[in-house]
Design an enzyme around this catalytic site. Structure first.
Site, mmCIF file in Angstrom:
data_model
loop_
_atom_site.group_PDB
_atom_site.id
_atom_site.type_symbol
_atom_site.label_atom_id
_atom_site.label_comp_id
_atom_site.label_asym_id
_atom_site.label_seq_id
_atom_site.Cartn_x
_atom_site.Cartn_y
_atom_site.Cartn_z
ATOM 1 N N LYS A 194 0.891 -1.168 0.000
ATOM 2 C CA LYS A 194 0.000 0.000 0.000
ATOM 3 C C LYS A 194 0.925 1.213 0.000
ATOM 4 O O LYS A 194 1.670 1.444 0.955
ATOM 5 C CB LYS A 194 -0.890 -0.023 1.243
ATOM 6 C CG LYS A 194 -2.202 0.745 1.107
ATOM 7 C CD LYS A 194 -2.063 2.248 0.981
ATOM 8 C CE LYS A 194 -1.795 2.914 2.302
ATOM 9 N NZ LYS A 194 -1.540 4.379 2.135
ATOM 10 N N GLU A 268 9.365 0.208 11.205
ATOM 11 C CA GLU A 268 10.431 1.210 11.135
ATOM 12 C C GLU A 268 9.757 2.544 11.355
ATOM 13 O O GLU A 268 9.025 3.021 10.488
ATOM 14 C CB GLU A 268 11.110 1.187 9.759
ATOM 15 C CG GLU A 268 11.785 -0.117 9.417
ATOM 16 C CD GLU A 268 12.997 -0.427 10.277
ATOM 17 O OE1 GLU A 268 13.502 0.482 10.966
ATOM 18 O OE2 GLU A 268 13.430 -1.589 10.263
HETATM 19 P P1 ADP Z 1 2.425 10.410 7.762
HETATM 20 O O1 ADP Z 1 2.211 11.122 9.024
HETATM 21 O O2 ADP Z 1 3.588 10.838 6.979
HETATM 22 O O3 ADP Z 1 1.176 10.293 6.947
HETATM 23 P P2 ADP Z 1 1.843 7.745 8.543
HETATM 24 O O4 ADP Z 1 2.523 6.850 9.496
HETATM 25 O O5 ADP Z 1 0.491 8.208 8.884
HETATM 26 O O6 ADP Z 1 2.821 8.938 8.247
HETATM 27 O O7 ADP Z 1 1.782 7.033 7.112
HETATM 28 C C1 ADP Z 1 2.632 6.007 6.675
HETATM 29 C C2 ADP Z 1 1.822 5.012 5.866
HETATM 30 O O8 ADP Z 1 0.841 4.428 6.708
HETATM 31 C C3 ADP Z 1 1.051 5.637 4.701
HETATM 32 O O9 ADP Z 1 1.091 4.749 3.604
HETATM 33 C C4 ADP Z 1 -0.350 5.741 5.254
HETATM 34 O O10 ADP Z 1 -1.353 5.735 4.271
HETATM 35 C C5 ADP Z 1 -0.437 4.484 6.089
HETATM 36 N N1 ADP Z 1 -1.474 4.499 7.124
HETATM 37 C C6 ADP Z 1 -1.981 5.567 7.778
HETATM 38 N N2 ADP Z 1 -2.928 5.182 8.660
HETATM 39 C C7 ADP Z 1 -3.020 3.833 8.578
HETATM 40 C C8 ADP Z 1 -3.804 2.827 9.231
HETATM 41 N N3 ADP Z 1 -4.710 3.147 10.153
HETATM 42 N N4 ADP Z 1 -3.613 1.546 8.885
HETATM 43 C C9 ADP Z 1 -2.700 1.200 7.971
HETATM 44 N N5 ADP Z 1 -1.944 2.086 7.306
HETATM 45 C C10 ADP Z 1 -2.083 3.386 7.600
#
Ligand code: ADP
Ligand code: MG
Length: 503
Positions: A194, A268
């Protein structure tokens, strides 16, 4: 797959705008491009101009199911391919990625705003290197023989985990994806990625390129938002391993979801990496090391950015002045321009967050903001998400700027008087990803290296992720390692014990 759309050119293209358009609206699943089932898309914006360059498919649980089912079907066959042959195919992918290095560099520069010369081209090169490295490790998937009884042959074998769900962020998306996809595939797993909503394009092109070599379904990618697309990927019953790079907050959500199904998870997460500079260091080398350590060319958007720099008092003023003048010499501008050292911040949301930290720093009594470099004056870039790098002095260790990850071009420099006190300050952090020490006294350096709470400590250098060296943090910086043989064995295989009684 003749009925599948083929929106992209086969040969490497140097026009990232046309490639971005061509990639619009698709996921890549089961060996081909597929439009998102719900027809919904979201904008991919060039952060240097504010102009929309593509629309990405907004994946949901249906798309996730389609991709995971494809990956699960493919995994049964992929696991039967001899490990060395799997490696050889991944190695072949690396060659293809090298041929497309410039294309990928331009595309990532367009969607993330990272400067082509200093950042994007480097990332595209490292990506090929990572695939090449893991491609050579197929025959290392070895087990052991275990002494049990003379008439019993007892061995362990390494088996793949199944379908891997990989969630990646936007800062170095191609590289961080490679660290997951390459070892997962070589170990006999199949993968559904994703991508990050800010940077869905270059990683999808990589997936397409690799699917020219790999059997369909081994490597699939979906674009979409976290809760709508990332969460169902983590939750899907056929996903047997989750690997995530991103924020601490989201990492904890992902870990909880993985725990609900009892599948292993690698995380990470963030960092607040200290750089400790002793007065006996090689001064010029250390100043230029601070620029690269802080990842100024990437607007500080790095979890290993040296965002806390501690300098021994006798050279403190000189060091701050030298660093300011070095950053002043860096050129901010169009990420696609060869003259540009520093591009943009990735998104408006991030820019606001970084500005908030800078405002807070400015208002802190006793603090000085040394604002560096100059905003670009090209009118075409007036809506660009540029921000001048800032070096703060005079902040104390209770400041949010010293404690929290800013993920922007903001670093804090503080003086220190003795090794023990600076070690205590460096370790006084929620994070523990990386650290660097700069000294010619290797006795002191090595002593501190052993006592720093970090996954990676470097003395007199501060390189980014390197193939073959385990990378990953302690404390809130994450769980598990990436980039090495051990990482592949520990995180993408399980050991099965087989016993044969010949008595
Ligand atoms: P940022 O603050 O830069 O958006 P995130 O940790 O939120 O950092 O995002 C990193 C990745 O995790 C992105 O691909 C985002 O779409 C995904 N992501 C965000 N929320 C969720 C969730 N609840 N479950 C799984 N993946 C998520
Ligand atoms: Mg987020």
């Amino acid at each position: 797959m003749l009925d599948r759309p083929h929106p992209t050119p086969a040969a490497p293209t140097l026009d990232p705008f046309a490639l971005a358009k061509a990639l619009s609206g698709y996921h890549f699943v089961d060996g081909g491009y597929v439009p998102g089932r719900n027809g919904k898309t979201f904008a991919v914006v060039n952060p240097a101009t504010g102009v929309e360059v593509a629309r990405a498919a907004e994946g949901d649980a249906d798309d996730v199911d389609m991709a995971v089912q494809a990956a699960a079907r493919a995994q049964k066959e992929w696991a039967k391919v001899p490990a060395r042959k799997r490696g050889a195919l991944v190695h072949q992918c690396a060659a293809l990625l090298k041929e497309h290095q410039e294309e990928l560099a331009r595309l990532i520069a367009l969607e993330t705003g990272k400067a082509l010369r200093t950042e994007s081209r480097v990332e595209a090169g490292v990506v090929a290197d990572i695939f090449e490295f893991f491609g050579g490790l197929g025959s290392e998937l070895k087990g052991e023989s275990v002494p049990f009884a003379p008439n019993v042959l007892s061995v362990t074998v390494r088996e793949p985990l199944g379908v891997v769900g990989a969630i990646i962020p936007w800062n170095v998306p191609m590289l961080l994806m490679a660290l997951k996809v390459a070892p997962a595939l070589v170990a006999g797993n199949t993968v559904v990625v994703k991508s990050a909503e800010e940077a869905p394009l270059a990683v999808m092109r990589i997936c397409e390129l690799m699917n020219r070599v790999l059997p369909p379904g081994c490597f699939n990618i979906l674009s979409g938002f976290g809760p709508e697309c990332g969460a169902p990927l983590v939750d899907h019953p056929k996903v047997r391993k989750v690997t995530f790079t991103g924020s601490v907050e989201t990492g904890k959500i992902v870990a909880r979801a993985a725990a609900n199904k009892l599948v292993p998870v690698t995380l990470e997460l963030g960092g607040k990496s200290p750089m400790i500079v002793f007065a006996d260091c090689d001064f010029d080398k250390t100043v230029s090391g601070a620029l690269t350590s802080m990842r100024f060319t990437r607007q500080g958007q790095s979890c290993t950015a040296a965002s806390r720099i501690y300098v021994e008092r006798p050279i403190f003023d000189r060091f701050v002045a030298a660093m300011k003048s070095a950053v002043d010499n860096m050129v901010m501008g169009d990420p696609l321009d060869e003259k540009t050292d520093i591009g943009t911040i990735v998104s408006e949301g991030q820019l606001e967050k970084v500005r908030g930290f800078i405002e807070e720093g400015r208002k802190t009594p006793g603090a000085t903001a040394h604002v560096c470099s100059a905003m670009p004056n090209d009118p075409a870039l007036k809506k660009g998400l540029f921000i001048q790098p800032v070096i703060f002095t005079g902040l104390t260790s209770d400041s949010r700027l010293v404690r929290e990850e800013i993920f922007g071009p903001v670093t804090v420099i503080a003086p220190f008087d003795e090794a023990e006190s600076v070690l205590a300050e460096a370790n006084d952090s929620e994070y523990g990803l990386a650290a660097s020490l700069w000294t010619n006294n290797l006795k002191v350096g090595l002593d501190l290296a052993h006592r720093l709470e970090a996954g990676l400590v470097q003395i007199n250098q501060n390189l980014v992720v390197q193939a073959n060296l385990s990378y990953g943090g302690v404390k809130s910086s994450g769980l598990g390692k990436e980039a090495s043989l051990e990482a592949m064995l520990e995180h993408f295989t399980h050991k099965k014990t087989i016993m044969v009684n010949m008595g």
